[in-house]
Scaffold this motif. Structure first.
Motif, PDB file in Angstrom:
ATOM      1  N   VAL A 195     -29.845 -11.785 -22.375  1.00  0.00           N
ATOM      2  CA  VAL A 195     -30.585 -11.883 -20.791  1.00  0.00           C
ATOM      3  C   VAL A 195     -30.634 -13.236 -20.277  1.00  0.00           C
ATOM      4  O   VAL A 195     -30.980 -14.249 -21.120  1.00  0.00           O
ATOM      5  N   ASP A 196     -30.080 -13.367 -19.323  1.00  0.00           N
ATOM      6  CA  ASP A 196     -29.958 -14.820 -18.495  1.00  0.00           C
ATOM      7  C   ASP A 196     -31.302 -15.128 -18.174  1.00  0.00           C
ATOM      8  O   ASP A 196     -32.162 -14.315 -17.567  1.00  0.00           O
ATOM      9  N   VAL A 197     -31.574 -16.610 -18.140  1.00  0.00           N
ATOM     10  CA  VAL A 197     -32.757 -16.890 -17.590  1.00  0.00           C
ATOM     11  C   VAL A 197     -32.304 -17.799 -16.340  1.00  0.00           C
ATOM     12  O   VAL A 197     -31.486 -18.613 -16.405  1.00  0.00           O
ATOM     13  N   VAL A 198     -32.934 -17.464 -15.189  1.00  0.00           N
ATOM     14  CA  VAL A 198     -32.228 -17.900 -13.996  1.00  0.00           C
ATOM     15  C   VAL A 198     -33.548 -18.769 -13.192  1.00  0.00           C
ATOM     16  O   VAL A 198     -34.440 -18.124 -13.051  1.00  0.00           O
ATOM     17  N   PHE A 199     -33.257 -20.049 -13.113  1.00  0.00           N
ATOM     18  CA  PHE A 199     -34.380 -20.796 -12.363  1.00  0.00           C
ATOM     19  C   PHE A 199     -33.842 -21.014 -10.712  1.00  0.00           C
ATOM     20  O   PHE A 199     -32.796 -21.206 -10.372  1.00  0.00           O
ATOM     21  N   SER A 200     -34.860 -21.201 -10.040  1.00  0.00           N
ATOM     22  CA  SER A 200     -34.951 -21.414  -8.665  1.00  0.00           C
ATOM     23  C   SER A 200     -35.687 -22.857  -8.474  1.00  0.00           C
ATOM     24  O   SER A 200     -36.936 -22.782  -8.384  1.00  0.00           O
ATOM     25  N   GLY A 201     -34.726 -23.935  -7.991  1.00  0.00           N
ATOM     26  CA  GLY A 201     -35.556 -25.298  -8.150  1.00  0.00           C
ATOM     27  C   GLY A 201     -35.990 -25.572  -6.607  1.00  0.00           C
ATOM     28  O   GLY A 201     -35.884 -24.982  -5.955  1.00  0.00           O
ATOM     29  N   LEU A 202     -36.661 -26.610  -6.746  1.00  0.00           N
ATOM     30  CA  LEU A 202     -37.122 -27.092  -5.523  1.00  0.00           C
ATOM     31  C   LEU A 202     -36.378 -27.349  -4.174  1.00  0.00           C
ATOM     32  O   LEU A 202     -36.814 -26.909  -3.405  1.00  0.00           O
ATOM     33  N   GLU A 203     -35.106 -27.835  -4.632  1.00  0.00           N
ATOM     34  CA  GLU A 203     -33.998 -27.687  -3.519  1.00  0.00           C
ATOM     35  C   GLU A 203     -33.787 -26.343  -2.792  1.00  0.00           C
ATOM     36  O   GLU A 203     -33.192 -26.246  -1.488  1.00  0.00           O
ATOM     37  N   VAL A 204     -34.136 -25.295  -3.547  1.00  0.00           N
ATOM     38  CA  VAL A 204     -33.801 -24.022  -2.764  1.00  0.00           C
ATOM     39  C   VAL A 204     -35.053 -23.624  -2.124  1.00  0.00           C
ATOM     40  O   VAL A 204     -35.061 -23.255  -0.728  1.00  0.00           O
ATOM     41  N   GLY A 205     -36.161 -23.507  -2.681  1.00  0.00           N
ATOM     42  CA  GLY A 205     -37.524 -23.020  -2.258  1.00  0.00           C
ATOM     43  C   GLY A 205     -37.953 -23.534  -0.925  1.00  0.00           C
ATOM     44  O   GLY A 205     -38.348 -23.027   0.196  1.00  0.00           O
ATOM     45  N   LEU A 206     -37.753 -24.960  -0.858  1.00  0.00           N
ATOM     46  CA  LEU A 206     -38.042 -25.988   0.165  1.00  0.00           C
ATOM     47  C   LEU A 206     -37.173 -25.424   1.398  1.00  0.00           C
ATOM     48  O   LEU A 206     -37.821 -25.542   2.387  1.00  0.00           O
ATOM     49  N   ARG A 207     -36.175 -25.066   1.400  1.00  0.00           N
ATOM     50  CA  ARG A 207     -35.327 -24.811   2.515  1.00  0.00           C
ATOM     51  C   ARG A 207     -35.051 -23.382   2.999  1.00  0.00           C
ATOM     52  O   ARG A 207     -34.840 -23.161   3.940  1.00  0.00           O
ATOM     53  N   VAL A 208     -35.835 -22.579   2.278  1.00  0.00           N
ATOM     54  CA  VAL A 208     -35.826 -21.039   2.758  1.00  0.00           C
ATOM     55  C   VAL A 208     -37.309 -20.810   2.763  1.00  0.00           C
ATOM     56  O   VAL A 208     -38.115 -20.666   1.964  1.00  0.00           O
ATOM     57  N   VAL A 209     -37.682 -20.733   4.108  1.00  0.00           N
ATOM     58  CA  VAL A 209     -39.104 -20.323   4.443  1.00  0.00           C
ATOM     59  C   VAL A 209     -39.099 -18.966   5.054  1.00  0.00           C
ATOM     60  O   VAL A 209     -38.533 -18.790   6.198  1.00  0.00           O
ATOM     61  N   THR A 210     -39.874 -17.986   4.557  1.00  0.00           N
ATOM     62  CA  THR A 210     -39.999 -16.688   5.049  1.00  0.00           C
ATOM     63  C   THR A 210     -41.369 -16.098   5.521  1.00  0.00           C
ATOM     64  O   THR A 210     -42.236 -17.012   4.995  1.00  0.00           O
TER      65      THR A 210
END
Length: 138
Positions: free
Chosen positions: A1-16
């Motif tokens: 099973v892959d472990v996939v991370f979502s970093g600061l640079e992703v979350g800060l640019r997608v505002v929902t």
């Protein structure tokens, strides 16, 4: 099973979630949660959790891709909780790369704006288990 991370640079640019102010009824608990959290209408929030949940559940998300050829692991500082990617040999870990924030935002907002499939609200006198037995949502 892959472990996939979502970093600061992703979350800060997608505002929902700001779309809930216009797409959801005022009585929507989801809409109200975003209003309360954001301190008013038309305010979204950073979307690390929604991005990683969508990628895990659907296998991907438009505007976001898994990093390829980026061997290494995520390392967490035990005292601060800060984390960083440490390059190294290929492992079962990778991270998400944002290619188009607007695409990712549109997909997540469209999902947030969908009305409940079991009706506008669940009656207070019906236990949650009754809804769980109703079958899969298609």
């Amino acid at each position: 099973v892959d472990v996939v991370f979502s970093g600061l640079e992703v979350g800060l640019r997608v505002v929902t979630g700001a779309a809930l102010s216009t797409c959801a009824p005022a009585a929507s608990p989801l809409r109200q949660a975003y209003v309360d959290y954001g301190g008013g209408v038309d305010r979204g929030r950073y979307s690390w959790d929604l991005i990683t949940t969508h990628v895990a559940a659907a296998g991907g998300l438009p505007g976001v891709r898994r990093c390829s050829d980026c061997g290494g692991v995520n390392v967490v500082d035990a005292s601060s909780g800060a984390n960083a990617w440490r390059r190294g040999p290929a492992a079962n870990q990778t991270y998400l790369v944002l290619e188009d924030a607007a695409d990712a935002q549109r997909v997540i907002d469209r999902l947030l704006c969908q009305p409940p499939r079991l009706g506008a609200s669940a009656p207070n006198d019906v236990p949650f288990a009754a809804f769980a037995r109703a079958g899969p949502i298609e």
